[in-house]
Design an enzyme around this catalytic site. Structure first.
Site, PDB file in Angstrom:
ATOM      1  N   SER A 216      39.101  36.905  39.963  1.00 29.18           N
ATOM      2  CA  SER A 216      38.273  37.219  41.134  1.00 29.18           C
ATOM      3  C   SER A 216      36.974  36.430  41.108  1.00 29.18           C
ATOM      4  CB  SER A 216      37.962  38.720  41.170  1.00 29.18           C
ATOM      5  OG  SER A 216      37.340  39.107  39.964  1.00 29.18           O
TER       6      SER A 216
ATOM      7  N   ASN B  10      34.727  37.582  48.051  1.00 34.37           N
ATOM      8  CA  ASN B  10      33.706  38.153  47.171  1.00 34.37           C
ATOM      9  C   ASN B  10      32.333  37.534  47.420  1.00 34.37           C
ATOM     10  OD1 ASN B  10      35.334  40.015  45.956  1.00 34.37           O
ATOM     11  ND2 ASN B  10      35.816  38.768  44.182  1.00 34.37           N
TER      12      ASN B  10
END
Length: 707
Positions: free
Chosen positions: A424, A495
């Site tokens: 991520s 993100n």
């Protein structure tokens, strides 16, 4: 003249079979030009003196009618034009309903929207028990309502309560659910669909089935008012008043019940026309078109390779989810490796639990569950990995560990094996840094929970081969995912735009705004959950690991408020350890989620509402919009369209706004720059509008050239 989509064949037993097969298209959709074609085929059928009735069936292998072709709506310039489109559809359905002989819809595959409205106009409906068969009225998901009589016929067929539930949610029903509700008259194996429909024709035309005593009671004036009031309250709680279609569905259904079918149909057509012109419907339709196009278009000139066997490293929550969508959705065999058997079993249980829910709902037989589970296996070593075409890594966010995984896969797998990292935050180029075959390494970033979140970010690094990229995107689509290709930059895209949004919510909290006030402000704006609840779900500890990486890459606008470190120091990780911004005691009452009041003492705060909800929402959202424009300018995303889809599908950006870029277009770039500058004066330099946004405002241009 174009070839008709409708063909008529009259059987020796005098039953006419009308087959719908739109030339050159995979799915049947209803088009404006079909009006004359339907009338022509009905006229031809009526010329047969001994005609017993008609069966309407699809010539497509897996769909009845997937809905109306919504490009028809895009072509409408005014509400009156869209209303005329609905009236035209209503008239054709009314002609079918008024035929003096039985008309039976034989349904296999998708029967949605206008397709179900056509079936509702028939005197009976038979469907197959196949899993591909789904029935529903999903127009609300496009900011519309059923416009060809569906709002009027459905309540009379299955009762007002169930009809409202279907129309307000857009939910799709399987065959047995549809049969139980009375939406279809019979559900049979596909092999006998046509013969069963023919048998129903020979039964003759029947009157509408009698509703149950309960459904009749719900339509009594006093009870009906209470039912609509309850439905309105429940709907507003879900939509926060952001989706005008739900209110119109309630009023149009009520008009039909209280003033009769003619008034109901007129209200339906008028509401359809007006909704088609709303910005909410335009945004929702743009998302539909964009995601449909994205799923079809190639990402490189190279053909994707066929994958036959998949490997998975790591049996945690993400690993279990990835294994599940690979085995159950894509139908590919998966071999799971974890450092202990407990991890493997955890991953297997994820799929077992998913399938068991289907067994409990009778959507699957226990034997079919066993069949699907047979695609999954696992162990603590690389046995069985030699034949894997792709290995997905879902281990801890540790660069050295991920580099070690690359080395081990290169040792135990084929030279062509793709290594996809579900990271991520770590750069894919760093993960591939010591690889012998860096062209095989790519990022494949899933969102939790994997089986529910539709997005996956595909991240090629500079050395990723075109074949690896094409194959990985194709694989994600097989899993049922919407794949967006993003650049190998810290935070990737989702993100990166999410971090400043969450940070701003923390700034509001540290200024003394109560947890619930902040979250309610963003839910009212249109997000499914508030930012602090989202942090609890993601994990406060996970968020704290990503923030420093982004700050290092992009500067102080990404720095988390200093006091946020106190949250971690107090042991708060969020839902996973039952300690976060909210309470997670096992107490069932009160059901409403409550903030954990002890968080204020940890942060040395006295909570008090001092800022309007709209201001709190503006602060968080403007940070996100500004960062999204930077991402486009830096080519982290390939287009505004990709950025909108990723934001809506990956983090729940309000769909009725169409995504960050459509929302900026709607507001106007100059308005956004002005808002950011005002916030910068009040709250600091982090709100400084980026150069690309200022340039957009000065040029007075939009991200989308057409609506």
């Amino acid at each position: 003249m174009s070839e008709s989509a409708f063909t008529l064949h009259v059987r020796p037993d005098h039953v006419g079979v009308i087959t719908l097969d739109v030339p050159g298209e995979k799915m049947n959709t209803l088009k404006a030009e079909f009006v004359t074609q339907i009338r022509a085929v009905l006229s031809a059928a009526r010329s047969h003196a001994q005609l017993a009735g008609l069966v309407l069936i699809s010539g497509k292998p897996d769909s009845f009618i997937a809905g109306a072709d919504i490009t028809m709506i895009a072509a409408c310039q005014t509400a009156q034009q869209a209303e005329a489109l609905a009236t035209q559809g209503q008239d054709v359905m009314a002609e079918i309903a008024a035929l003096p002989f039985p008309v039976v819809a034989a349904i296999h595959g998708a029967c949605l929207g206008g397709g179900l409205e056509l079936a509702l106009a028939c005197s009976a409906r038979i469907c197959t028990l196949d899993d591909k068969t789904r029935l529903g009225l999903p127009e609300v998901q496009l900011g519309l309502l059923p416009g060809s009589g569906g709002t009027q016929r459905l309540p009379r067929l299955i009762g007002v309560q169930q009809a409202l539930t279907l129309m307000l949610s857009g939910k799709q029903l399987r065959a047995r659910q549809a049969l139980k509700l009375g939406l279809v008259d019979d559900a049979v194996p596909q092999a006998i669909l046509l013969e069963t429909a023919v048998a129903w024709v020979h039964k003759g035309k029947r009157t509408l089935r009698t509703l149950s005593r309960r459904d009749r009671l719900l339509q009594a004036p006093g009870v009906r008012s209470a039912l609509f009031a309850l439905a309105k309250r429940q709907t507003e709680r879900k939509t926060q008043g952001n989706y005008p279609a739900t209110d119109r569905i309630l009023s149009v259904v009520r008009t039909g019940l209280e003033q009769g079918s003619r008034a109901g149909h007129a209200a339906e057509a008028r509401a359809f026309g007006e909704l088609a012109m709303t910005p909410q419907s335009a945004a929702l339709r743009s998302l539909f078109f964009a995601s449909t196009a994205l799923k079809k278009e190639p990402v490189t000139d190279v053909e994707p390779r066929t994958l036959s066997h998949i490997g998975l490293l790591g049996g945690g929550l993400m690993g279990g989810g990835i294994a599940s969508v690979t085995a159950l959705n894509a139908g590919l065999p998966v071999r799971i490796k974890d450092i202990n058997l407990e991890g493997v079993n955890h991953a297997l249980k994820y799929s077992w639990d998913r399938l068991s829910k289907k067994v409990a709902r009778r959507q699957l037989k226990p034997a079919e569950r066993q069949q699907q589970m047979a695609r999954l296996s696992g162990g603590v070593d690389y046995q069985g990995f030699h034949q894997r075409d792709m290995v997905i890594e879902a281990v801890f966010e540790d660069l050295a560990l991920k580099q070690q995984m690359v080395a081990e896969i290169e040792q135990h797998c084929q030279p062509h094996t793709i290594f996809a990292s579900n990271t991520s935050s770590l750069p894919i180029a760093d993960i591939a840094a010591h690889a012998q075959r860096p062209g095989n390494v790519i990022g494949l970033h899933y969102f939790s929970p994997v089986d529910k979140m539709p997005l996956v970010e595909v991240i090629p690094h500079a050395g990723t081969s075109a074949a690896t990229l094409a194959t990985t995107v194709q694989f994600a689509r097989q899993q049922g995912k919407t794949a967006v290709v993003v650049a190998d930059r810290p935070g990737f895209y989702v993100n990166r735009i999410l971090a400043p949004y969450l940070n701003e919510a923390l700034h509001c909290l540290l200024e003394g705004e109560p947890v619930e006030h902040i979250d309610r402000a963003l839910v009212a704006f249109g997000f499914p959950v508030g930012p602090l609840q989202l942090l609890d779900e993601v994990g406060i500890d996970v968020g704290s690991k990503i923030s420093p990486l982004l700050e290092q890459a992009y500067g102080p606008r990404f720095s988390a408020p200093a006091a946020a470190a106190r949250l971690l120091a107090s042991g708060r990780k969020g839902r996973k350890n039952g300690q976060g911004f909210y309470r997670y005691d096992p107490v069932r009452w009160p059901r409403k989620r409550q903030a954990d009041a002890t968080i204020y003492s940890v942060l040395n705060l006295t909570p008090q509402v001092t800022q309007r909800a709209q201001h709190v929402a503006e602060r968080c959202v403007m940070m996100m919009l500004n960062e999204a424009v930077r991402c486009l300018d830096e080519q982290v995303i390939r287009s505004a369209r990709d950025g909108d889809i990723a934001a809506v599908f990956g983090m729940g950006f309000p769909p009725f706004l169409g995504g960050p870029f459509r929302y900026i277009d709607q507001l106007g770039a100059a308005t956004v720059v002005e808002a950011l500058r005002a916030l910068m004066q009040q709250h600091g330099e982090r709100f400084a509008p980026c150069a690309a946004l200022i340039a957009q405002a000065e040029r007075n241009t939009k991200f989308y050239t057409s609506a």
